[in-house]
Design a protein around this motif. Structure first.
Motif, mmCIF file in Angstrom:
data_model
loop_
_atom_site.group_PDB
_atom_site.id
_atom_site.type_symbol
_atom_site.label_atom_id
_atom_site.label_comp_id
_atom_site.label_asym_id
_atom_site.label_seq_id
_atom_site.Cartn_x
_atom_site.Cartn_y
_atom_site.Cartn_z
ATOM 1 N N THR A 104 8.134 17.377 2.672
ATOM 2 C CA THR A 104 7.267 16.399 2.023
ATOM 3 C C THR A 104 8.125 15.356 1.308
ATOM 4 O O THR A 104 9.256 15.633 0.921
ATOM 5 C CB THR A 104 6.315 17.051 1.003
ATOM 6 N N VAL A 105 7.539 14.181 1.135
ATOM 7 C CA VAL A 105 8.203 13.085 0.406
ATOM 8 C C VAL A 105 7.255 12.602 -0.683
ATOM 9 O O VAL A 105 6.049 12.451 -0.450
ATOM 10 C CB VAL A 105 8.558 11.918 1.343
ATOM 11 N N THR A 106 7.796 12.374 -1.886
ATOM 12 C CA THR A 106 6.981 11.942 -3.019
ATOM 13 C C THR A 106 7.570 10.686 -3.641
ATOM 14 O O THR A 106 8.777 10.594 -3.854
ATOM 15 C CB THR A 106 6.882 13.047 -4.084
ATOM 16 N N TRP A 107 6.692 9.723 -3.937
ATOM 17 C CA TRP A 107 7.064 8.521 -4.674
ATOM 18 C C TRP A 107 6.226 8.443 -5.942
ATOM 19 O O TRP A 107 5.082 8.895 -5.970
ATOM 20 C CB TRP A 107 6.788 7.259 -3.856
ATOM 21 N N ARG A 108 6.804 7.850 -6.994
ATOM 22 C CA ARG A 108 6.088 7.555 -8.238
ATOM 23 C C ARG A 108 6.125 6.049 -8.444
ATOM 24 O O ARG A 108 7.197 5.436 -8.399
ATOM 25 C CB ARG A 108 6.737 8.261 -9.419
ATOM 26 N N SER A 109 4.955 5.457 -8.700
ATOM 27 C CA SER A 109 4.940 4.006 -8.826
ATOM 28 C C SER A 109 3.705 3.542 -9.586
ATOM 29 O O SER A 109 2.643 4.184 -9.520
ATOM 30 C CB SER A 109 4.957 3.356 -7.436
ATOM 31 N N ASP A 110 3.845 2.426 -10.310
ATOM 32 C CA ASP A 110 2.703 1.735 -10.897
ATOM 33 C C ASP A 110 2.090 0.830 -9.833
ATOM 34 O O ASP A 110 2.807 0.222 -9.030
ATOM 35 C CB ASP A 110 3.119 0.897 -12.102
ATOM 36 N N LEU A 111 0.772 0.742 -9.844
ATOM 37 C CA LEU A 111 0.060 -0.090 -8.874
ATOM 38 C C LEU A 111 -0.665 -1.204 -9.629
ATOM 39 O O LEU A 111 -1.750 -0.976 -10.178
ATOM 40 C CB LEU A 111 -0.934 0.744 -8.076
ATOM 41 N N PRO A 112 -0.108 -2.402 -9.685
ATOM 42 C CA PRO A 112 -0.795 -3.508 -10.363
ATOM 43 C C PRO A 112 -2.150 -3.807 -9.723
ATOM 44 O O PRO A 112 -2.403 -3.449 -8.566
ATOM 45 C CB PRO A 112 0.176 -4.683 -10.189
#
Length: 208
Positions: A104-112
């Motif tokens: 599995t691959v995980t990203w963390r990000s804010d979504l404007p």
């Protein structure tokens, strides 16, 4: 004079009550808990292919779109690789799991608000053993899924999938040849005695 003064005080008190209530109402509304804005996001995952095979690398593109008017902070984007993945890489992402069926691959990000973000990952496929788990049971397919999680929820806000057809494995092909030989042996076993008797009869007639 005293009676007039008393009436004036009563009138002022009666007028003050609605005014006090009107002033207190906004304060009570401000203290009431506000419902969080509705989150509206979409996700799409594709590798630009319709079929694949063992040893091939698939390059995935995950597109996340925040349709809402409010920003989403700390969103988690998670992609589950196909069951036969032997190795995976991701730009700005964390690869987890080892062995087939666990990558599995995980990203963390804010979504404007009203913003579109793109994430990329790659997977290299291996041979499909008969005991390997499959995201699409009963089929020969390489299936990958991508989901978006917001506000720490366990349930995803949006998910999408990509499926590529796989060719028959070598083991299956070998099994087909063995099956043909087994069928031929069974036919020979059934017809053999009859053929032997026919040959013996023909020899007997010639001798006579």
């Amino acid at each position: 004079m005293r009676t007039t003064a008393v009436r004036a005080l009563r009138t002022a008190a009666v007028c003050a009550l609605p005014c006090t209530a009107a002033l207190a109402a906004p304060s009570a509304a401000a203290l009431a808990p506000q419902a969080p804005p509705a989150v509206s996001v979409t996700v799409e995952v594709t590798d630009g292919a319709d079929d694949t095979e063992a040893g091939r690398r698939l390059d995935y593109r995950i597109t996340v779109h925040n349709l809402g008017a409010e920003a989403v902070h700390g969103a988690r984007i998670e992609q589950r690789m196909p069951a036969t993945t032997t190795s995976a890489t991701a730009s700005r992402g964390l690869v987890q799991g080892h062995g087939m069926g666990r990558q599995t691959v995980t990203w963390r990000s804010d979504l404007p608000a009203h913003d579109v973000q793109v994430f990329t990952a790659s997977a290299v496929l291996g041979d499909r053993p008969g005991s390997a788990p499959s995201a699409a049971p009963g089929t020969l397919r390489a299936a990958a899924t991508a989901c978006v999680y917001v506000d720490g929820n366990y349930a995803p806000a949006a998910c999408s999938g990509d499926v590529d057809d796989l060719p028959e494995s070598r083991a299956d092909a070998g099994g087909g040849h063995w099956g043909w030989w087994a069928a031929a042996a069974a036919v020979a076993a059934l017809l053999g005695p009859g053929v032997v008797r026919a040959v013996r009869r023909a020899r007997g007639v010639r001798r006579a």
